[in-house]
Design a protein around this motif. Structure first.
Motif, short mmCIF file in Angstrom:
data_model
loop_
_atom_site.label_atom_id
_atom_site.label_comp_id
_atom_site.label_asym_id
_atom_site.label_seq_id
_atom_site.Cartn_x
_atom_site.Cartn_y
_atom_site.Cartn_z
N CYS A 181 17.58 -13.77 -9.61
CA CYS A 181 18.61 -14.76 -9.30
C CYS A 181 18.09 -16.14 -9.65
CB CYS A 181 18.96 -14.68 -7.82
SG CYS A 181 20.17 -15.88 -7.29
N GLY A 182 18.90 -16.93 -10.30
CA GLY A 182 18.49 -18.28 -10.67
C GLY A 182 18.58 -19.27 -9.54
N VAL A 183 19.32 -18.94 -8.49
CA VAL A 183 19.53 -19.87 -7.39
C VAL A 183 18.50 -19.67 -6.29
CG1 VAL A 183 21.18 -20.63 -5.65
CG2 VAL A 183 21.98 -20.01 -7.91
N CYS A 184 18.10 -18.44 -6.04
CA CYS A 184 17.22 -18.18 -4.90
C CYS A 184 15.99 -17.34 -5.28
CB CYS A 184 17.99 -17.51 -3.78
SG CYS A 184 18.93 -16.06 -4.31
N PRO A 185 15.18 -17.80 -6.23
CA PRO A 185 14.01 -16.99 -6.60
C PRO A 185 12.97 -16.90 -5.49
CG PRO A 185 13.92 -19.11 -7.69
CD PRO A 185 15.26 -19.01 -7.02
N THR A 186 12.86 -17.92 -4.66
CA THR A 186 11.85 -17.91 -3.60
C THR A 186 12.15 -16.82 -2.58
OG1 THR A 186 11.57 -20.27 -3.90
CG2 THR A 186 10.64 -19.33 -1.91
N ALA A 187 13.41 -16.64 -2.24
CA ALA A 187 13.79 -15.60 -1.28
C ALA A 187 13.46 -14.21 -1.82
CB ALA A 187 15.26 -15.69 -0.95
N HIS A 188 13.73 -13.98 -3.11
CA HIS A 188 13.40 -12.69 -3.71
C HIS A 188 11.89 -12.49 -3.78
CE1 HIS A 188 17.48 -11.66 -4.74
NE2 HIS A 188 17.65 -12.85 -5.31
N HIS A 189 11.16 -13.54 -4.06
CA HIS A 189 9.70 -13.45 -4.13
C HIS A 189 9.12 -13.10 -2.76
CE1 HIS A 189 5.82 -14.40 -6.00
NE2 HIS A 189 5.47 -14.86 -4.81
N MET A 190 9.62 -13.77 -1.71
CA MET A 190 9.12 -13.50 -0.36
C MET A 190 9.47 -12.08 0.08
SD MET A 190 7.56 -16.26 0.45
CE MET A 190 7.40 -16.40 2.19
N ALA A 191 10.67 -11.61 -0.26
CA ALA A 191 11.06 -10.24 0.10
C ALA A 191 10.18 -9.22 -0.61
CB ALA A 191 12.53 -10.01 -0.24
N ALA A 192 9.88 -9.44 -1.88
CA ALA A 192 9.02 -8.51 -2.62
C ALA A 192 7.61 -8.53 -2.06
CB ALA A 192 9.01 -8.88 -4.10
N THR A 193 7.13 -9.69 -1.65
CA THR A 193 5.79 -9.78 -1.07
C THR A 193 5.73 -9.02 0.25
OG1 THR A 193 5.53 -11.95 -2.10
CG2 THR A 193 4.02 -11.40 -0.33
N LYS A 194 6.76 -9.17 1.09
CA LYS A 194 6.80 -8.42 2.35
C LYS A 194 6.87 -6.92 2.09
CE LYS A 194 8.75 -11.73 5.58
NZ LYS A 194 9.84 -11.97 6.53
N CYS A 195 7.61 -6.54 1.06
CA CYS A 195 7.72 -5.12 0.70
C CYS A 195 6.35 -4.56 0.29
CB CYS A 195 8.73 -4.96 -0.42
SG CYS A 195 8.97 -3.26 -0.95
N LEU A 196 5.63 -5.32 -0.52
CA LEU A 196 4.30 -4.87 -0.93
C LEU A 196 3.32 -4.81 0.24
CD1 LEU A 196 3.88 -6.66 -4.36
CD2 LEU A 196 4.18 -4.22 -3.93
N ASP A 197 3.43 -5.77 1.16
CA ASP A 197 2.60 -5.71 2.37
C ASP A 197 2.86 -4.43 3.14
OD1 ASP A 197 1.51 -8.17 1.80
OD2 ASP A 197 2.74 -9.27 3.26
N SER A 198 4.14 -4.09 3.28
CA SER A 198 4.51 -2.88 4.01
C SER A 198 4.06 -1.63 3.25
CB SER A 198 6.02 -2.86 4.22
OG SER A 198 6.42 -1.67 4.84
N LEU A 199 4.21 -1.64 1.93
CA LEU A 199 3.83 -0.49 1.11
C LEU A 199 2.35 -0.18 1.22
CD1 LEU A 199 4.70 1.58 -1.13
CD2 LEU A 199 3.99 -0.16 -2.76
N TYR A 200 1.52 -1.23 1.16
CA TYR A 200 0.07 -1.03 1.21
C TYR A 200 -0.49 -1.06 2.63
CZ TYR A 200 0.01 -1.41 -3.83
OH TYR A 200 0.22 -1.19 -5.17
N GLY A 201 0.37 -1.31 3.61
CA GLY A 201 -0.06 -1.28 5.00
C GLY A 201 -1.00 -2.41 5.39
N VAL A 202 -0.81 -3.57 4.79
CA VAL A 202 -1.65 -4.72 5.13
C VAL A 202 -0.86 -5.72 5.95
CG1 VAL A 202 -3.14 -4.45 3.13
CG2 VAL A 202 -1.13 -5.88 2.96
N GLU A 203 -1.57 -6.43 6.76
CA GLU A 203 -0.99 -7.48 7.60
C GLU A 203 -1.63 -8.80 7.17
OE1 GLU A 203 1.59 -8.91 10.38
OE2 GLU A 203 1.38 -6.79 9.84
#
Length: 75
Positions: A9-31
């Protein structure tokens, strides 16, 4: 992956970036450490401020200034 999802998305790239980062944290089980969480919150709040300013002053400026109204003929 966060670099790819932030391009969705051209309007909200930061929100997508933060969501993907949280997803990767959850995937790898890191806090993230407390300082990392605070930095993420700060980045997200800065994004919210910038996003609201973008919507009010850039995307909605024409509507609020009357550019979207029809002009009457003869006036």
């Amino acid at each position: 992956m966060p670099q790819i999802t932030s391009r969705i998305c051209g309007v909200c790239p930061t929100a997508h970036h933060m969501a993907a980062t949280k997803c990767l944290d959850s995937l790898y089980g890191v806090e993230p450490p407390p300082a990392g969480r605070k930095i993420r919150e700060l980045v997200y709040h800065a994004f919210m401020l910038e996003d609201h300013a973008l919507h009010v002053y850039v995307l909605g400026a024409g509507f609020h200034c009357g550019a979207g109204r029809r002009r009457r003929s003869g006036t």
